[in-house]
Write an enzyme that holds these catalytic residues in place. Structure first.
Site, mmCIF file in Angstrom:
data_model
loop_
_atom_site.group_PDB
_atom_site.id
_atom_site.type_symbol
_atom_site.label_atom_id
_atom_site.label_comp_id
_atom_site.label_asym_id
_atom_site.label_seq_id
_atom_site.Cartn_x
_atom_site.Cartn_y
_atom_site.Cartn_z
ATOM 1 N N SER A 163 78.774 102.452 88.516
ATOM 2 C CA SER A 163 78.085 103.700 88.845
ATOM 3 C C SER A 163 78.302 104.727 87.745
ATOM 4 C CB SER A 163 78.603 104.256 90.173
ATOM 5 O OG SER A 163 78.100 105.574 90.329
ATOM 6 N N HIS B 47 74.212 101.418 88.228
ATOM 7 C CA HIS B 47 73.876 102.130 89.465
ATOM 8 C C HIS B 47 73.779 103.626 89.150
ATOM 9 C CE1 HIS B 47 73.920 102.560 93.894
ATOM 10 N NE2 HIS B 47 74.683 103.629 93.711
ATOM 11 N N ASP C 187 73.207 107.334 90.691
ATOM 12 C CA ASP C 187 73.299 108.119 91.929
ATOM 13 C C ASP C 187 72.581 109.451 91.766
ATOM 14 O OD1 ASP C 187 74.957 106.567 93.768
ATOM 15 O OD2 ASP C 187 76.492 106.755 92.211
ATOM 16 N N MET D 12 71.438 112.985 93.596
ATOM 17 C CA MET D 12 71.823 113.855 94.724
ATOM 18 C C MET D 12 71.048 115.162 94.685
ATOM 19 S SD MET D 12 75.916 113.340 94.468
ATOM 20 C CE MET D 12 76.639 111.719 94.305
ATOM 21 N N HIS E 228 69.786 105.006 93.292
ATOM 22 C CA HIS E 228 70.171 105.320 94.681
ATOM 23 C C HIS E 228 69.828 106.787 94.955
ATOM 24 C CE1 HIS E 228 73.890 105.861 97.565
ATOM 25 N NE2 HIS E 228 72.748 106.082 98.180
ATOM 26 N N MET F 263 69.872 109.877 97.040
ATOM 27 C CA MET F 263 70.501 110.557 98.178
ATOM 28 C C MET F 263 69.760 111.871 98.368
ATOM 29 S SD MET F 263 74.429 109.619 97.215
ATOM 30 C CE MET F 263 74.016 109.014 95.592
ATOM 31 N N MET G 80 76.743 101.864 102.672
ATOM 32 C CA MET G 80 77.705 102.833 102.128
ATOM 33 C C MET G 80 79.060 102.615 102.809
ATOM 34 S SD MET G 80 76.089 104.494 99.834
ATOM 35 C CE MET G 80 77.553 105.451 99.406
HETATM 36 C C1 DX5 Z 1 78.771 108.062 96.311
HETATM 37 C C2 DX5 Z 1 77.941 107.255 95.341
HETATM 38 C C3 DX5 Z 1 78.678 106.119 94.715
HETATM 39 C C4 DX5 Z 1 79.870 106.517 93.895
HETATM 40 C C5 DX5 Z 1 80.872 105.427 94.024
HETATM 41 O O1 DX5 Z 1 77.972 109.066 96.809
HETATM 42 O O2 DX5 Z 1 76.808 106.712 96.002
HETATM 43 O O3 DX5 Z 1 77.808 105.297 93.950
HETATM 44 O O4 DX5 Z 1 79.580 106.707 92.538
HETATM 45 O O5 DX5 Z 1 82.030 105.828 93.407
HETATM 46 P P1 DX5 Z 1 83.419 105.093 93.615
HETATM 47 O O6 DX5 Z 1 83.235 103.674 93.142
HETATM 48 O O7 DX5 Z 1 84.345 105.889 92.764
HETATM 49 O O8 DX5 Z 1 83.746 105.149 95.078
HETATM 50 ZN ZN ZN Z 2 75.455 105.101 94.986
#
Ligand code: DX5
Ligand code: ZN
Length: 218
Positions: free
Chosen positions: A9, A34, A36, A38, A67, A69, A138
């Site tokens: 990620s 990956h 993320d 937000m 991903h 969010m 998740m």
């Molecule tokens: C959380 C994200 C994850 C995050 C995971 O909101 O969706 O992808 O980056 O991070 P770790 O591996 O540090 O839990």
């Molecule tokens: Zn994620």
């Protein structure tokens, strides 16, 4: 079952040099990253947006596992597809037309995924399983990296893996949140094939050694 895949990620990478963090992943021979996204509404945090994907895209052949969010993901599909996303995952929790959104993602030439928060039962996505390329479970409340893995999500993983087998479906089963070598092994045993790792990957003292250990779970 799909071969085991590690998707680091980028959230845990160096945000002053995201291109360099992408190269770290690529230079290790991995194929997925990956990303993320937000919005400060669906989750109480911000990360980066389509402009960042577009800037990273020309320098990388990695599969952009995106991903979203977001409270209103359906409004941003074109932007992320145009920016170079290969797969776009959307959460089941907000109210919008999920089936139409998944269809639209495919129309845009991307693979599509559905995501469940820890508090959301597997049954919430069950009717849509035939329409997805990936299900993302998740194992932390989304919004921040570096949280602890929630073992209470393992039965949900097993349930979704059972439905996949019983129905002859082929979607990938991905896990995100608190993944390290130990929790990755538990998820693999529960049927997951695609593991997101932020902190454990980018903070590993020796990433090649981390990857070698991870590959043994295959
Ligand atoms: C959380 C994200 C994850 C995050 C995971 O909101 O969706 O992808 O980056 O991070 P770790 O591996 O540090 O839990
Ligand atoms: Zn994620």
């Amino acid at each position: 079952m799909h071969p085991l895949l590690l998707a680091p990620s980028l959230l845990a990478g160096d945000h002053a040099q995201l291109g360099a963090s992408v190269r770290i992943v690529e230079d290790l021979g991995l194929s997925w990253i990956h990303l993320d996204i937000m919005d400060g509404h669906f989750v109480p945090n911000f990360s980066f947006g389509p402009q960042t994907l577009a800037a990273l895209r020309p320098a990388s052949k990695l599969f952009f596992d995106t991903h979203l969010m977001l409270d209103e993901p359906h409004r941003y599909l074109e932007a992320f597809a145009r920016a170079g996303a290969n797969l776009i995952s959307v959460h089941i929790e907000p109210a919008y037309d999920h089936a139409a959104t998944l269809a639209r993602i495919r129309e845009l030439g991307c693979q599509c995924g559905l995501v469940l928060n820890p508090g959301t039962p597997a049954a919430a996505i069950e009717p849509l399983l035939g329409q997805v390329d990936l299900v993302l479970v998740m194992t932390v409340q989304p919004g921040f990296g570096g949280q602890s893995f929630r073992r209470d999500q393992l039965p949900k993983l097993r349930q979704i893996a059972d439905w996949r087998r019983a129905r002859g479906l082929t979607f990938r089963l991905e896990v995100d949140g608190g993944i390290d070598l130990a929790t990755a092994a538990e998820c693999r045993a529960a049927g997951a094939d695609t593991l997101v790792a932020g902190t454990s990957f980018f903070r590993a003292p020796d990433r090649a050694a981390f990857l070698a250990e991870f590959s043994r779970l295959g």
